[in-house]
Each structure stands twice: as structure tokens, then as C-alpha cells.
Enzyme design. Structure first.
Site, PDB file in Angstrom:
ATOM      1  N   GLY A 128     -24.297 -26.280  34.490  1.00  0.00           N
ATOM      2  CA  GLY A 128     -24.550 -27.712  34.318  1.00  0.00           C
ATOM      3  C   GLY A 128     -24.847 -28.409  35.628  1.00  0.00           C
ATOM      4  O   GLY A 128     -25.199 -27.775  36.623  1.00  0.00           O
TER       5      GLY A 128
ATOM      6  N   HIS B 261     -32.892 -25.663  38.141  1.00  0.00           N
ATOM      7  CA  HIS B 261     -32.663 -25.236  36.755  1.00  0.00           C
ATOM      8  C   HIS B 261     -33.905 -25.513  35.901  1.00  0.00           C
ATOM      9  O   HIS B 261     -34.294 -24.703  35.067  1.00  0.00           O
ATOM     10  CB  HIS B 261     -31.495 -26.009  36.138  1.00  0.00           C
ATOM     11  CG  HIS B 261     -30.169 -25.767  36.796  1.00  0.00           C
ATOM     12  ND1 HIS B 261     -29.467 -26.764  37.433  1.00  0.00           N
ATOM     13  CD2 HIS B 261     -29.412 -24.646  36.891  1.00  0.00           C
ATOM     14  CE1 HIS B 261     -28.332 -26.275  37.898  1.00  0.00           C
ATOM     15  NE2 HIS B 261     -28.271 -24.986  37.593  1.00  0.00           N
TER      16      HIS B 261
ATOM     17  N   GLY C  20     -32.223 -18.225  39.566  1.00  0.00           N
ATOM     18  CA  GLY C  20     -32.895 -18.705  40.776  1.00  0.00           C
ATOM     19  C   GLY C  20     -32.601 -17.814  41.971  1.00  0.00           C
ATOM     20  O   GLY C  20     -31.507 -17.248  42.087  1.00  0.00           O
TER      21      GLY C  20
ATOM     22  N   LYS D  70     -32.180 -18.793  44.923  1.00  0.00           N
ATOM     23  CA  LYS D  70     -31.238 -19.441  45.856  1.00  0.00           C
ATOM     24  C   LYS D  70     -29.948 -18.626  45.880  1.00  0.00           C
ATOM     25  O   LYS D  70     -29.356 -18.388  46.928  1.00  0.00           O
ATOM     26  CB  LYS D  70     -30.969 -20.883  45.394  1.00  0.00           C
ATOM     27  CG  LYS D  70     -30.365 -21.768  46.454  1.00  0.00           C
ATOM     28  CD  LYS D  70     -28.877 -21.892  46.359  1.00  0.00           C
ATOM     29  CE  LYS D  70     -28.437 -22.685  45.171  1.00  0.00           C
ATOM     30  NZ  LYS D  70     -26.962 -22.658  45.024  1.00  0.00           N
ATOM     31  N   ASP D  71     -29.538 -18.166  44.684  1.00  0.00           N
ATOM     32  CA  ASP D  71     -28.360 -17.301  44.570  1.00  0.00           C
ATOM     33  C   ASP D  71     -28.837 -15.850  44.671  1.00  0.00           C
ATOM     34  O   ASP D  71     -28.800 -15.100  43.697  1.00  0.00           O
ATOM     35  CB  ASP D  71     -27.655 -17.560  43.244  1.00  0.00           C
ATOM     36  CG  ASP D  71     -27.134 -18.984  43.163  1.00  0.00           C
ATOM     37  OD1 ASP D  71     -26.167 -19.304  43.854  1.00  0.00           O
ATOM     38  OD2 ASP D  71     -27.735 -19.791  42.427  1.00  0.00           O
TER      39      ASP D  71
ATOM     40  N   VAL E 256     -35.999 -23.904  44.612  1.00  0.00           N
ATOM     41  CA  VAL E 256     -36.647 -25.221  44.654  1.00  0.00           C
ATOM     42  C   VAL E 256     -35.911 -26.032  45.720  1.00  0.00           C
ATOM     43  O   VAL E 256     -34.679 -25.986  45.809  1.00  0.00           O
ATOM     44  CB  VAL E 256     -36.587 -25.917  43.274  1.00  0.00           C
ATOM     45  CG1 VAL E 256     -37.236 -27.294  43.326  1.00  0.00           C
ATOM     46  CG2 VAL E 256     -37.271 -25.051  42.226  1.00  0.00           C
TER      47      VAL E 256
ATOM     48  N   MET F  87     -32.055 -26.839  46.443  1.00  0.00           N
ATOM     49  CA  MET F  87     -31.425 -27.602  45.353  1.00  0.00           C
ATOM     50  C   MET F  87     -30.171 -26.861  44.893  1.00  0.00           C
ATOM     51  O   MET F  87     -30.200 -25.644  44.693  1.00  0.00           O
ATOM     52  CB  MET F  87     -32.381 -27.709  44.171  1.00  0.00           C
ATOM     53  CG  MET F  87     -33.613 -28.482  44.484  1.00  0.00           C
ATOM     54  SD  MET F  87     -33.541 -30.066  43.676  1.00  0.00           S
ATOM     55  CE  MET F  87     -35.039 -30.796  44.289  1.00  0.00           C
TER      56      MET F  87
ATOM     57  N   SER G 166     -26.313 -27.781  42.566  1.00  0.00           N
ATOM     58  CA  SER G 166     -25.463 -28.789  41.915  1.00  0.00           C
ATOM     59  C   SER G 166     -24.472 -29.361  42.925  1.00  0.00           C
ATOM     60  O   SER G 166     -24.079 -30.521  42.841  1.00  0.00           O
ATOM     61  CB  SER G 166     -24.698 -28.155  40.753  1.00  0.00           C
ATOM     62  OG  SER G 166     -25.617 -27.557  39.872  1.00  0.00           O
ATOM     63  N   ARG G 167     -24.067 -28.527  43.877  1.00  0.00           N
ATOM     64  CA  ARG G 167     -23.060 -28.971  44.859  1.00  0.00           C
ATOM     65  C   ARG G 167     -23.616 -29.994  45.856  1.00  0.00           C
ATOM     66  O   ARG G 167     -22.840 -30.633  46.555  1.00  0.00           O
ATOM     67  CB  ARG G 167     -22.469 -27.778  45.612  1.00  0.00           C
ATOM     68  CG  ARG G 167     -21.526 -26.941  44.761  1.00  0.00           C
ATOM     69  CD  ARG G 167     -20.802 -25.896  45.587  1.00  0.00           C
ATOM     70  NE  ARG G 167     -19.750 -25.233  44.846  1.00  0.00           N
ATOM     71  CZ  ARG G 167     -19.886 -24.048  44.247  1.00  0.00           C
ATOM     72  NH1 ARG G 167     -21.026 -23.401  44.289  1.00  0.00           N
ATOM     73  NH2 ARG G 167     -18.865 -23.513  43.592  1.00  0.00           N
TER      74      ARG G 167
HETATM   75  O1  PAF Z   1     -25.539 -19.562  38.928  1.00  0.00           O
HETATM   76  C1  PAF Z   1     -24.736 -20.082  38.126  1.00  0.00           C
HETATM   77  O2  PAF Z   1     -24.868 -21.238  37.727  1.00  0.00           O
HETATM   78  C2  PAF Z   1     -23.565 -19.263  37.619  1.00  0.00           C
HETATM   79  O3  PAF Z   1     -23.070 -18.420  38.595  1.00  0.00           O
HETATM   80  C3  PAF Z   1     -23.872 -18.500  36.318  1.00  0.00           C
HETATM   81  C4  PAF Z   1     -24.960 -17.460  36.521  1.00  0.00           C
HETATM   82  C5  PAF Z   1     -24.299 -19.465  35.224  1.00  0.00           C
HETATM   83  C6  PAF Z   1     -22.617 -17.755  35.850  1.00  0.00           C
HETATM   84  O4  PAF Z   1     -21.554 -18.621  35.633  1.00  0.00           O
END
Ligand code: PAF
Length: 281
Positions: free
Chosen positions: A31, A37, A147, A149-150, A176, A184, A186-187
Site C-alpha cells: 500500500g 506501483h 520493481g 528499486k527492491d 521510477v 519512489m 512509500s517511505r
Molecule cells: O515490496 C513490497 O512492497 C513487499 O516487500 C512485498 C513484495 C509486497 C511483500 O510484502
């Protein structure tokens, strides 16, 4: 957009779509949706007949000292955003259904999980691998979107999908970025104005790595020293790690050559941000 909270309902919804020959795309999220996203959702819509997004802030990927409690949550805003993208279903499982009392099984992707972020977050990737495996089993997608980014996370998810013979294709998309290059996340919403301004130094350092290598720099130690000094020049940034590594194994490299992953994590106040780029041919 159908909203589904029940795990079995989610499973049957996807099964029915697949039995009608539909290709199911899945975008798992926690979220606090942002353009990163949304780029995954746009791609999922291009590649699939039906798109399912999940929002689940997964408690088991946070250590007790980490920011599970303060992780950004705004499901109301997320739902409004998702409606504009006309996704087919939003999966909103609850923590007690995903991890009921007595839950005992974890998925651990060895080696990859211990490097980079795994050093300062030793249980993080087992939490991610476990929840993603469960989500894949419930949603049963043909394609799942993540993404870059991770970077470490997407590598771990590709590895677990291959190792456990999960019938899903893991698709990854470029990071992005904000106007000043900040990835980008969420944090980012947790940063105060000063921290937000300082955070731009992270991508500046990664961009410097690219420029220097493209300009012929061959001395990796010298380059890493320059990057660390640049980040160190920003007093509100505390570097957790900055490594040059093999993009496939995450093993740190000793010299520049072929493709090199530059990856970092840094704290701005209490907020931990990550970023990376892959440089070279
Ligand atoms: O990247 C994320 O938002 C989370 O690590 C994921 C892949 C939804 C797992 O909780």
C-alpha cells in the site's frame, strides 16, 4: 474493482478467471501506492487479461525494532487511485488470516538473503519470501510484477519461484524516480522536508558511479571512497551500506568489469531508504 478479503474467495476468483482462459497478473504491494506501483499496474494491464493488486503490510518482514507500526498506510487513498486504473480485484487479507496462531512454516532463500540488506535486516527476506509464496499460492497468478528499486527482493523472488517450481513468471520493471532522482518509495512520505532534500544525494552518488565508470574509472576502491565521501557530505544521511556487487549473485566484486550492481541503504532520521543501479555491459 472487486474487493476481496477472504483468502478462499481470492483463490476461487483467480481460479475461475484462469478456467475461462484469462491470463492473471498480480501486483503485490504494502500500500501507500506511488508511481512506482502504478507503473507495475500499467504493465500488468498491458500483459494480462485480469489484474489483481494486493495491499498487505506484512508483519513478518519487519523486525521488532523496525517501522511496522509507523509504515505508511492509507488504504482509502489507495482504493481511489486504483479505481482510476480499473484493476479487476483488490486483495486485502488480514494478518490473522495470513498468519494465524500456530503458523510455523517459513521460506528462506539461502545466500541471497544474507547479503546487502540481509546484514542489517537478518529476518527481513525470510518474511518477504514467506508472504510472497503464500500470496502466489492464494492468487495463483500467471505473471507477477515487482520493481527493481527492491533489487535484492526481486532476485530472491525469482529464485524462490524457480526453486519451488511455482508456475509464475516474475516480471521486473525499472525504478521510477522523483524529479531529483530519489527512488519512489512509500517511505519517502515519512521524510521531513530537510531529510527529503538530503535524500537526493543517494541517487547523485549512484549516478556518479555510472559517470565515472563510463568515463573510464577502473579503481573500484577509489570510486567507492568517493561515493561514500559524497554521501557523507550530507550530514542528515547515515549510510548503512554501499556495495559494488555481482548483479546475479550479490557477491561483492573487487574490480570494475562487466555488469556491476551498485546498491545502498541509508537512514535519514529513522527512515531507511534503499536504491541501486546496474552499470556496465
Ligand atoms: O515490496 C513490497 O512492497 C513487499 O516487500 C512485498 C513484495 C509486497 C511483500 O510484502
Amino acid at each position: 474493482m472487486r474487493e476481496i478479503k477472504n483468502l478462499r474467495e481470492m483463490y476461487l476468483y483467480s481460479l475461475k478467471a484462469k478456467s475461462h482462459g484469462k491470463k492473471v497478473g498480480f501486483v503485490p504491494t504494502m500500500g501507500a501506492l506511488h508511481e512506482g506501483h502504478l507503473s507495475l499496474i500499467v504493465e500488468a494491464k498491458k500483459k494480462c487479461d485480469l489484474v489483481i493488486v494486493s495491499i498487505f503490510v506484512n508483519p513478518i518482514q519487519f523486525a521488532p525494532s523496525e517501522d511496522f507500526g509507523s509504515y505508511p498506510r492509507n488504504v482509502g487513498k489507495d482504493k481511489k487511485l486504483l479505481k482510476n486504473f480499473a484493476i479487476d480485484a483488490l486483495f486485502l487479507p488480514s494478518a490473522d488470516k495470513m498468519f494465524p496462531d500456530g503458523f510455523k512454516t517459513f521460506v528462506e532463500v539461502e545466500a541471497l538473503s544474507k547479503k546487502m540488506c540481509g546484514r542489517s535486516r537478518p529476518t527481513h527476506f525470510r518474511g518477504v519470501a514467506t508472504v510472497v509464496t503464500k500470496l502466489f499460492n492464494i492468487v495463483n497468478p500467471d505473471l507477477a510484477f515487482f520493481g527493481e528499486k527492491d533489487y535484492q527482493q526481486q532476485l530472491i523472488i525469482k529464485q524462490l519461484a524457480a526453486d519451488l517450481n511455482l508456475p509464475v513468471e516474475v516480471v521486473t520493471l525499472p525504478t521510477v524516480r522523483e524529479f531529483d532522482g530519489l527512488a519512489m518509495s512509500s517511505r519517502n512520505t515519512k521524510l521531513n522536508p530537510k531529510e527529503r532534500k538530503s535524500a537526493a544525494i543517494l541517487y547523485k552518488a549512484l549516478s556518479l558511479a555510472r559517470r565515472e565508470i563510463e568515463g573510464g574509472e577502473h579503481d573500484l576502491n577509489k570510486l567507492l571512497f568517493r561515493l561514500r565521501s559524497l554521501i557523507g557530505s550530507e550530514p542528515s544521511v547515515r549510510l548503512d551500506y554501499l556495495v559494488a556487487a555481482d548483479p546475479k549473485t550479490l557477491q561483492e566484486v573487487k574490480k570494475i568489469g562487466g555488469k556491476v550492481l551498485f546498491a545502498l541503504a541509508a537512514y535519514l532520521g529513522k527512515t531507511r531508504l534503499i536504491d541501486n543501479i546496474v552499470v556496465g555491459e
